[in-house]
Write an enzyme that holds these catalytic residues in place. Structure first.
Site, PDB file in Angstrom:
ATOM      1  N   TYR A  35      28.472  41.638  29.815  1.00 20.44           N
ATOM      2  CA  TYR A  35      29.437  42.672  30.179  1.00 20.44           C
ATOM      3  C   TYR A  35      29.075  44.041  29.614  1.00 20.44           C
ATOM      4  O   TYR A  35      29.685  45.077  30.063  1.00 20.44           O
ATOM      5  CB  TYR A  35      30.923  42.372  29.598  1.00 20.44           C
ATOM      6  CG  TYR A  35      31.673  41.245  30.396  1.00 20.44           C
ATOM      7  CD1 TYR A  35      31.186  40.664  31.540  1.00 20.44           C
ATOM      8  CD2 TYR A  35      32.977  40.693  29.676  1.00 20.44           C
ATOM      9  CE1 TYR A  35      31.712  39.440  31.941  1.00 20.44           C
ATOM     10  CE2 TYR A  35      33.532  39.696  30.338  1.00 20.44           C
ATOM     11  CZ  TYR A  35      32.969  39.022  31.401  1.00 20.44           C
ATOM     12  OH  TYR A  35      33.084  37.985  32.062  1.00 20.44           O
ATOM     13  N   LYS A  77      24.874  27.757  27.323  1.00 16.81           N
ATOM     14  CA  LYS A  77      24.231  26.841  28.277  1.00 16.81           C
ATOM     15  C   LYS A  77      22.724  26.825  28.120  1.00 16.81           C
ATOM     16  O   LYS A  77      21.881  27.423  28.350  1.00 16.81           O
ATOM     17  CB  LYS A  77      24.432  27.846  29.681  1.00 16.81           C
ATOM     18  CG  LYS A  77      23.673  27.165  30.803  1.00 16.81           C
ATOM     19  CD  LYS A  77      24.502  25.967  31.575  1.00 16.81           C
ATOM     20  CE  LYS A  77      23.990  25.222  32.592  1.00 16.81           C
ATOM     21  NZ  LYS A  77      24.556  24.091  32.969  1.00 16.81           N
ATOM     22  N   ASP A 114      29.506  23.932  31.436  1.00 15.99           N
ATOM     23  CA  ASP A 114      29.985  23.349  32.528  1.00 15.99           C
ATOM     24  C   ASP A 114      30.766  21.869  31.996  1.00 15.99           C
ATOM     25  O   ASP A 114      31.892  21.468  32.860  1.00 15.99           O
ATOM     26  CB  ASP A 114      29.012  22.799  33.751  1.00 15.99           C
ATOM     27  CG  ASP A 114      27.694  22.419  32.715  1.00 15.99           C
ATOM     28  OD1 ASP A 114      27.425  22.635  31.763  1.00 15.99           O
ATOM     29  OD2 ASP A 114      26.698  21.860  33.584  1.00 15.99           O
ATOM     30  N   ASP A 160      35.804  34.589  28.075  1.00 19.30           N
ATOM     31  CA  ASP A 160      36.507  34.952  29.230  1.00 19.30           C
ATOM     32  C   ASP A 160      37.054  33.963  29.780  1.00 19.30           C
ATOM     33  O   ASP A 160      38.426  33.682  30.363  1.00 19.30           O
ATOM     34  CB  ASP A 160      35.744  36.076  30.128  1.00 19.30           C
ATOM     35  CG  ASP A 160      36.622  37.130  30.758  1.00 19.30           C
ATOM     36  OD1 ASP A 160      37.783  36.880  30.773  1.00 19.30           O
ATOM     37  OD2 ASP A 160      36.248  37.940  31.810  1.00 19.30           O
ATOM     38  N   ASP A 174      41.014  31.810  29.268  1.00 23.83           N
ATOM     39  CA  ASP A 174      41.912  31.747  30.483  1.00 23.83           C
ATOM     40  C   ASP A 174      42.240  30.380  30.765  1.00 23.83           C
ATOM     41  O   ASP A 174      43.450  30.071  31.380  1.00 23.83           O
ATOM     42  CB  ASP A 174      41.589  32.633  31.553  1.00 23.83           C
ATOM     43  CG  ASP A 174      42.007  33.710  31.541  1.00 23.83           C
ATOM     44  OD1 ASP A 174      42.453  34.390  30.571  1.00 23.83           O
ATOM     45  OD2 ASP A 174      42.047  34.650  32.506  1.00 23.83           O
TER      46      ASP A 174
END
Ligand code: NAD
Length: 364
Positions: free
Chosen positions: A145, A195, A227, A251, A255
């Site tokens: 970001y 990852k 994943d 992020d 959620d």
């Protein structure tokens, strides 16, 4: 006399001022009954600040926050300001600069599934019939970001764009260190998500987390690829305790955890720097769809005070008392609109604030 604690209060937009009104009730109980010497300073931020001062983060708001010991934020944004250029909009123009300015690198978000609210979870009963209490520690001011990004055009290929995930080892080290410390205060269990089978930045992430782990031999560390992690969280959420993530993965995962526990109106978050200066806020946004209806759930805003007591003031018992109060209120069957099954039997925002206040007075 107790040391003064200056609190910058930024109600913001939409339901922000409505839920902050209820938070004030709790703050004044803490001030009167627990003799916390809070000094409140209220400032404009977000859309309301654009309308009044022409910018989402006025300089006097920033200076006021600098002079304070912590920030209590409502939420910012709304359709009225959606057409402004990106960097002038309430979130881009106020929240991201605030996080960066105060170096708030750690975002901490607890997701608790209260027994009384199990029927709100989208998961099967046999999965949620266990204790679910996950705390997500997300790196907040670096990674993709904040890396170099661009949208361009070439004659040969047309439009193209890129974003860059860049992490310095020191950035990974400090967030990992914070996650291990928090894991130590809970159940000594930490899952780091990356990852590392594909991304170089994730390889460095994993190496660094393993290095930090040497300082915390009691904490049981495991690694999951993102994943697999999102699958395991859905299949077996009670297996998780503290989760450590980069900005992007955090992020998404925070959620996911929020969705498992029911309403976004229940979730608070803390964003901290290395000096434990923090910004405390509900996880949700300004909810323009319910603004002005007196039906917003004030619990997330009130729990953000519980996080403030824990992380900035180290008042652990008082912080726990607020969480316990919410549990008691739910046990007695009080529900705001978002928590109500039939959407008929519910208490409004002000009533919920009063019920929580009365229950807290008995709890402390
Ligand atoms: P949102 O979180 O505001 O709303 C999503 C849904 O959750 C809505 O149906 C809303 O009614 C409900 N909801 C949220 N908080 C609630 C509460 N306390 N009680 C009951 N229901 C609640 O997300 P959105 O609709 O995507 O965004 C609305 C605005 O908020 C946008 O302008 C967005 O940019 C902004 N936003 C701000 C923040 C922040 O200030 N930290 C975070 C997210 C979104």
């Amino acid at each position: 006399m107790e040391k003064k604690f200056h609190l910058a209060i930024l109600p913001g937009d939409g339901i922000g001022p409505e839920v902050m009104h209820e938070a004030y009730k709790i703050l004044s109980i803490l001030k009167k009954k627990c003799f916390i010497n809070f000094i409140f300073h209220e400032y404009d931020i977000g859309g309301v600040a654009i309308d009044k001062h022409g910018t989402a983060l006025p300089i006097h708001t920033l200076i006021g926050c600098e002079k304070s010991d912590a920030i209590l934020l409502g939420s910012v944004g709304g359709p009225k300001w959606n057409n402004l250029p990106d960097e002038k909009q309430p979130e881009r123009g106020a929240l991201l600069p605030l996080r960066k300015h105060f170096n708030l690198f750690a975002n901490i978000r607890p997701s608790i599934l209260y027994t009384e609210l199990r029927d709100l979870s989208p998961l099967r009963q046999d999965i949620i019939n266990t204790n679910i209490n996950i705390l997500c520690v997300r790196e907040l001011i670096s990674g993709i970001y904040f890396g170099k990004s661009q949208k361009k055009h070439s004659v040969e290929f047309g439009d193209y764009a890129f974003d860059t995930e860049l992490y310095y080892q020191s950035e990974i080290y400090r967030i990992a260190d914070m996650a291990f410390k928090i894991a130590q205060q809970r159940n000594n269990k930490l899952t780091s998500i990356d990852k590392a089978n594909v991304l170089k930045s994730s390889k460095l992430w994993r190496e660094t987390v393993n290095n930090v782990a040497k300082n915390y031999p009691k904490v049981q560390l495991s690694h999951l690829y993102i994943d697999n992690a999102v699958m395991q969280i859905i299949k077996n959420p009670s297996h998780f305790d503290v989760i450590l993530c980069s900005n992007l993965f955090g992020d998404i995962v925070s959620d996911e955890c929020a969705a498992i526990t029911g309403s976004i109106g229940m979730l608070a978050s803390a964003s901290l720097n290395e000096k434990n200066f923090g910004m405390y806020e509900p996880a949700g946004g300004s909810a323009p769809d319910i603004q002005g209806k007196n039906i917003a759930n004030p619990i997330a805003q009130i729990l953000s005070i519980a996080l403030l007591l824990r992380y900035s003031m180290k008042l652990y018992e008082l912080s726990d008392a607020i969480f316990e109060t919410i549990k008691q209120v739910l046990k007695k069957g009080y529900r705001t609109f978002d928590l109500s099954n039939n959407k008929k039997d519910y208490v409004n925002t002000n009533q919920m604030g009063d019920i929580i206040s009365q229950t807290l007075l008995k709890e402390i």
